[in-house]
Write an enzyme that holds these catalytic residues in place. Structure first.
Site, short mmCIF file in Angstrom:
data_model
loop_
_atom_site.label_atom_id
_atom_site.label_comp_id
_atom_site.label_asym_id
_atom_site.label_seq_id
_atom_site.Cartn_x
_atom_site.Cartn_y
_atom_site.Cartn_z
N HIS A 128 0.87 -1.18 0.00
CA HIS A 128 0.00 0.00 0.00
C HIS A 128 0.91 1.24 0.00
CE1 HIS A 128 -2.71 3.01 1.90
NE2 HIS A 128 -3.70 2.27 1.45
N ASP A 205 2.91 -4.46 8.20
CA ASP A 205 1.70 -3.66 8.06
C ASP A 205 0.51 -4.61 8.18
OD1 ASP A 205 -0.59 -2.48 7.05
OD2 ASP A 205 0.36 -1.64 5.26
N GLN A 208 -4.75 -5.04 7.02
CA GLN A 208 -5.77 -5.95 6.46
C GLN A 208 -5.77 -7.31 7.12
OE1 GLN A 208 -8.05 -4.83 4.67
NE2 GLN A 208 -7.15 -2.94 3.88
N LYS A 231 -10.42 -0.41 10.69
CA LYS A 231 -10.55 -1.64 9.88
C LYS A 231 -10.80 -2.85 10.78
CE LYS A 231 -7.30 0.11 6.40
NZ LYS A 231 -8.05 0.60 5.25
N CYS A 369 -4.89 2.55 -3.59
CA CYS A 369 -3.65 3.07 -2.97
C CYS A 369 -2.51 2.06 -3.10
CB CYS A 369 -3.84 3.46 -1.51
SG CYS A 369 -4.94 4.86 -1.32
N1 7TS Z 1 -1.89 -0.61 4.73
C1 7TS Z 1 -2.79 -1.36 4.10
C2 7TS Z 1 -2.44 -2.75 3.69
C3 7TS Z 1 -4.05 -0.84 3.84
O1 7TS Z 1 -4.95 -1.61 3.21
C4 7TS Z 1 -4.37 0.48 4.23
C5 7TS Z 1 -5.68 1.11 3.90
C6 7TS Z 1 -3.40 1.21 4.91
C7 7TS Z 1 -2.17 0.64 5.13
C8 7TS Z 1 -3.64 2.58 5.42
O2 7TS Z 1 -4.53 2.56 6.49
P1 7TS Z 1 -5.03 3.91 7.17
O3 7TS Z 1 -6.08 3.46 8.12
O4 7TS Z 1 -3.84 4.51 7.85
O5 7TS Z 1 -5.56 4.77 6.07
N2 7TS Z 1 -6.35 0.53 2.82
C9 7TS Z 1 -7.44 1.01 2.19
C10 7TS Z 1 -8.11 0.32 1.17
O6 7TS Z 1 -7.77 -0.79 0.77
N3 7TS Z 1 -9.13 1.06 0.72
O7 7TS Z 1 -9.16 2.19 1.43
C11 7TS Z 1 -8.13 2.18 2.34
#
Ligand code: 7TS
Length: 411
Positions: A128, A205, A208, A231, A369
């Site tokens: 990501h 990370d 997910q 999430k 992303c």
């Molecule tokens: N890493 C992964 C693997 C992610 O899927 C996401 C967000 C992030 C980092 C960032 O997370 P945040 O909460 O700091 O924004 N992924 C997604 C997605 O798949 N669609 O919208 C956000």
């Protein structure tokens, strides 16, 4: 209806989520964008309301009852996260805004301090943006090099290539646990073993992963683990960085301000102990307490049962999607989480998304992303359904029926 594999009544589970009773354009909401954010159970919503309505006070500073209570609940949430990740100590749990901030914190505090010009950071091709760009910023500012390990046509990390790239110049490895664009589950334990054999620290990370499988940071052996509360059925604006105490102690603070100090004078400031050293200013108190409620809820459901249910949905969804003429799934790893990314003939992902939206079906269309993943598979975008434990076979059927209609429109 009771599911044989999980032993739970899915309709009962769904009743815990008020939004799942909503309608969109007069159709029942079919929410299949859980990788972007998950929906919130009533208990999390109630915890937030209760906190603001009856318990609101700042933490760590008041000597009055409410402040002491809020401090206690904040601490208790940290303890819950420690248990949830199986961390050795709650001093290793740092509350941040989310995965993005957690990775930036490590790139900034660890990277700027311990990585020298010419040192390399190794990441897989499936990351990501939040696990790419912080390292690129570090490259610009500190002269480190970002190296990328390739993935195969199934969207799996090519381990032999990864091992070849793991040279003596590599001083840090950062890897996604579960890819948000492909669903690939990385062999994190093996990656950590290989990196540690060369004395290289590893960040995982887990954005997910945490809502879909149980995570044990000590078993994985990783040095850092990042995730976002939103999430994991929790509120937005709160997340967690787990870090091994030994490393966190060596790292300088991220931001300066209240709470992260023990004493301040113009001559000398002494930083606070872990984890406070990394939590400057008033934190997202309600968010942290809400995250604690989310962890209690998901632990009550059981991540083992969640995994069984989601794997059943993944298998069913994959089979049904492949029956749609012209549909190609992007991301077919052997170890896969319940994420279904696909392209459909000449139809653009955004058009598919719009057609599905009119039927109340929320999916994501775009690069998720993860633009380098799109480049790797030579597609401008994919349509992505990402599932959670409250999703059903009927919802997948609804999506697949709508996709059949899309193929008729585009023929
Ligand atoms: N890493 C992964 C693997 C992610 O899927 C996401 C967000 C992030 C980092 C960032 O997370 P945040 O909460 O700091 O924004 N992924 C997604 C997605 O798949 N669609 O919208 C956000």
């Amino acid at each position: 209806m009771i599911n044989k594999g999980t032993g739970w009544d899915i309709e009962k589970v769904r009743r815990d989520f008020p939004i799942l009773r909503e309608q969109v354009y007069g159709k029942p909401l079919t929410y299949l964008d859980n990788a972007a954010t998950t929906q919130k159970p009533q208990i999390v919503i109630d915890t937030l309301t209760q906190y603001y309505a009856k318990e609101n006070a700042n933490i760590h500073r008041g000597i009055f009852c409410l402040s002491e209570q809020a401090t206690k609940r904040y601490k208790s949430a940290r303890h819950k996260v420690q248990g949830f990740l199986h961390a050795a100590s709650d001093q290793e749990i740092i509350f941040v805004r989310g995965t993005t901030e957690a990775i930036n914190l490590v790139a900034h505090c660890y990277g700027k301090t311990f990585l020298k010009p010419g040192d390399e950071v190794l990441i897989p091709h499936m990351e990501h943006h939040s696990n790419i760009v912080p390292w690129q910023i570090l490259a610009e500012q500190n002269g480190i090099k970002l190296k990328v390990a390739p993935i195969n046509d199934q969207g799996e990390l090519m381990m032999e290539e990864f091992v070849k790239l793991l040279t003596d110049r590599v001083k840090f490895v950062s890897v996604v646990h579960v890819s948000n664009a492909l669903g690939t589950v990385n062999s994190v334990k093996e990656i950590v073993r290989l990196a540690h054999a060369k004395g290289i620290p590893v960040l995982v990370d887990g954005a997910q992963a945490v809502a879909h499988t149980s995570v044990d940071v000590q078993d994985l052996g990783c040095d850092f683990y990042a995730f976002s509360g939103h999430k994991l059925l929790g509120p937005t604006g709160v997340g967690v960085l787990y870090g091994r105490k030994e490393l966190l102690e060596k790292m300088p603070p991220y931001q300066g301000g209240g709470d992260m100090i023990r004493s301040v004078s113009f001559e000398k400031t002494v930083y606070n102990d872990l984890p406070y050293k990394f939590e400057a200013g008033t934190p997202h108190i309600a968010g942290v307490i809400g995250l604690g409620a989310a962890i209690d809820y998901i632990s009550g459901i059981g991540l083992d049962r969640i995994e069984v249910h989601e794997q059943e949905l993944l298998k069913y969804g994959t089979k049904k999607l492949l029956e749609v003429p012209g549909l190609r799934i992007i991301g077919t790893a052997k170890q896969k989480s319940a994420i279904l990314s696909f392209v459909l003939g000449e139809a653009h992902a955004h058009d598919i998304g719009t057609i599905l939206d009119r039927q109340g079906i929320a999916i994501r269309a775009g690069h998720h992303c993860a633009m380098p993943v799109m480049q790797r598979f030579k597609v401008p975008a994919t349509t992505r359904a990402s599932l959670a434990f409250y999703n059903t076979v009927e919802e997948i059927d609804r999506m697949v029926a709508a996709l059949h209609e899309v193929t008729e429109v585009f023929q």
